[in-house]
Design a protein around this motif. Structure first.
Motif, PDB file in Angstrom:
ATOM      1  N   ASP A 151     -97.291 -25.581  11.307  1.00  0.00           N
ATOM      2  CA  ASP A 151     -97.376 -25.193  12.712  1.00  0.00           C
ATOM      3  C   ASP A 151     -96.822 -26.313  13.601  1.00  0.00           C
ATOM      4  O   ASP A 151     -97.213 -27.477  13.486  1.00  0.00           O
ATOM      5  N   GLU A 152     -95.929 -25.951  14.533  1.00  0.00           N
ATOM      6  CA  GLU A 152     -95.288 -26.950  15.394  1.00  0.00           C
ATOM      7  C   GLU A 152     -96.291 -27.669  16.298  1.00  0.00           C
ATOM      8  O   GLU A 152     -96.096 -28.829  16.644  1.00  0.00           O
ATOM      9  N   TYR A 158     -99.305 -34.895  15.822  1.00  0.00           N
ATOM     10  CA  TYR A 158     -99.158 -36.106  15.034  1.00  0.00           C
ATOM     11  C   TYR A 158     -97.996 -36.965  15.542  1.00  0.00           C
ATOM     12  O   TYR A 158     -98.080 -38.199  15.539  1.00  0.00           O
ATOM     13  N   LEU A 159     -96.932 -36.342  15.997  1.00  0.00           N
ATOM     14  CA  LEU A 159     -95.790 -37.087  16.519  1.00  0.00           C
ATOM     15  C   LEU A 159     -96.170 -37.860  17.779  1.00  0.00           C
ATOM     16  O   LEU A 159     -95.784 -39.033  17.942  1.00  0.00           O
ATOM     17  N   TYR A 223     -90.539 -33.918  12.567  1.00  0.00           N
ATOM     18  CA  TYR A 223     -90.578 -34.453  13.921  1.00  0.00           C
ATOM     19  C   TYR A 223     -89.341 -34.016  14.722  1.00  0.00           C
ATOM     20  O   TYR A 223     -89.436 -33.673  15.909  1.00  0.00           O
ATOM     21  N   MET A 224     -88.210 -34.075  14.066  1.00  0.00           N
ATOM     22  CA  MET A 224     -86.966 -33.715  14.761  1.00  0.00           C
ATOM     23  C   MET A 224     -86.967 -32.245  15.183  1.00  0.00           C
ATOM     24  O   MET A 224     -86.335 -31.871  16.181  1.00  0.00           O
ATOM     25  N   LYS A 225     -87.684 -31.430  14.408  1.00  0.00           N
ATOM     26  CA  LYS A 225     -87.739 -30.002  14.718  1.00  0.00           C
ATOM     27  C   LYS A 225     -88.458 -29.739  16.042  1.00  0.00           C
ATOM     28  O   LYS A 225     -88.145 -28.775  16.750  1.00  0.00           O
ATOM     29  N   ASN A 242     -91.244 -40.656  21.326  1.00  0.00           N
ATOM     30  CA  ASN A 242     -91.217 -39.963  20.033  1.00  0.00           C
ATOM     31  C   ASN A 242     -89.949 -40.313  19.258  1.00  0.00           C
ATOM     32  O   ASN A 242     -89.984 -40.523  18.047  1.00  0.00           O
ATOM     33  N   GLN A 243     -88.850 -40.375  19.977  1.00  0.00           N
ATOM     34  CA  GLN A 243     -87.580 -40.664  19.314  1.00  0.00           C
ATOM     35  C   GLN A 243     -87.568 -42.087  18.760  1.00  0.00           C
ATOM     36  O   GLN A 243     -87.060 -42.333  17.656  1.00  0.00           O
TER      37      GLN A 243
END
Length: 268
Positions: A151-152, A158-159, A223-225, A242-243
């Motif tokens: 699930d996003e 978490y990100l 994470y990238m998603k 985040n990045q």
């Protein structure tokens, strides 16, 4: 003087004998009756004497009973205060006993309630464990670079932590959560790594480098998603943080930190 005829003599003699016989019979008959009456009279006299004796005995008994009753009443009057004291003492004792019984019943009831609660908790826990057991994954997940269907919202959570803690939580979601222990695809046994690939357990001859690099690459894909302008268009600062965290995933020192956390979760 003329001599009486023989027949007259005989008649007189007959009449005399008959009269004497009759008189004798009546006399003896009356005498028997008199004896019988005397005997009955004597019996009656004896009965009356016995009755009189019995009446005297009864009177004596009654007198004795009256004395006993009088003595009892006198003694009772003396004992009343003592009896009252004893009675009060007994009442207090009964009250205390009743309180003890009530307290014991309450304690027993509470214990039963606690036992019922404990039993109910055990049942709920057992059912929960059974459900968890029923939902456990009982097949190996290959340790290779791949996309995970998570699930996003969970991935974003978490990100946004931007830490090894968030990363290891996502690792658990990928490889250990809801997975039967015997089917966890990564193992650390006697300071050596193993991982599931191509339908068998493979020793990691790179001292865990392959496992850590693969895990971090899969975390990066997750994470990238989610780290895009659609999700963070209104919060550019969080997007940039985040990045930066995603870029840090492949630093050597960061890999070492992640390896320690992975070992703590798969060590056997």
């Amino acid at each position: 003087m003329e001599e009486e005829p023989e027949i007259d003599k005989n008649l007189k003699k007959y009449l005399s004998n008959t009269i004497n016989s009759s008189v004798n019979k009546k006399f003896f008959k009356n005498e028997a009756k008199i004896d019988e009456l005397m005997e009955k009279s004597n019996n009656i006299i004896n009965l009356l004497n016995n009755l009189s004796n019995r009446m005297e005995n009864i009177e004596k008994v009654l007198l004795l009973d009256n004395k006993i009753i009088e003595n009892f009443i006198e003694n009772d009057e003396i004992q009343k205060p003592l009896q009252k004291t004893e009675s009060n003492s007994n009442i207090e004792l009964l009250k205390k006993m009743n309180e003890i019984i009530l307290n014991n019943n309450e304690i027993e009831s509470n214990n039963n309630t606690e036992e019922d609660k404990s039993s109910e908790k055990k049942k709920v826990s057992k059912v929960k464990k059974q459900k968890e057991q029923d939902t456990l994954i009982t097949k190996y997940i290959e340790v290779k670079v791949k996309h995970f269907d998570i699930d996003e919202k969970i991935i974003k959570k978490y990100l946004n932590m931007n830490s090894t803690n968030g990363d290891i939580q996502l690792f658990k979601k990928m490889y250990t959560e809801n997975v039967a222990k015997e089917y966890i695809p990564i193992r650390h046994i006697k300071k050596k790594f193993q991982y599931w690939i191509s339908d068998h357990m493979q020793d990691d001859d790179t001292n865990g480098e392959y496992i850590v690099s693969t895990v971090l690459k899969n975390i990066e894909l997750c994470y990238m998603k989610v780290n895009n302008m659609d999700n963070y268009g209104d919060d550019i600062d969080q997007f940039l943080k985040n990045q930066e965290h995603i870029n840090r995933l492949h630093d050597i020192k960061y890999k070492e930190k992640i390896m320690v956390l992975i070992i703590s979760n798969v060590d056997i």
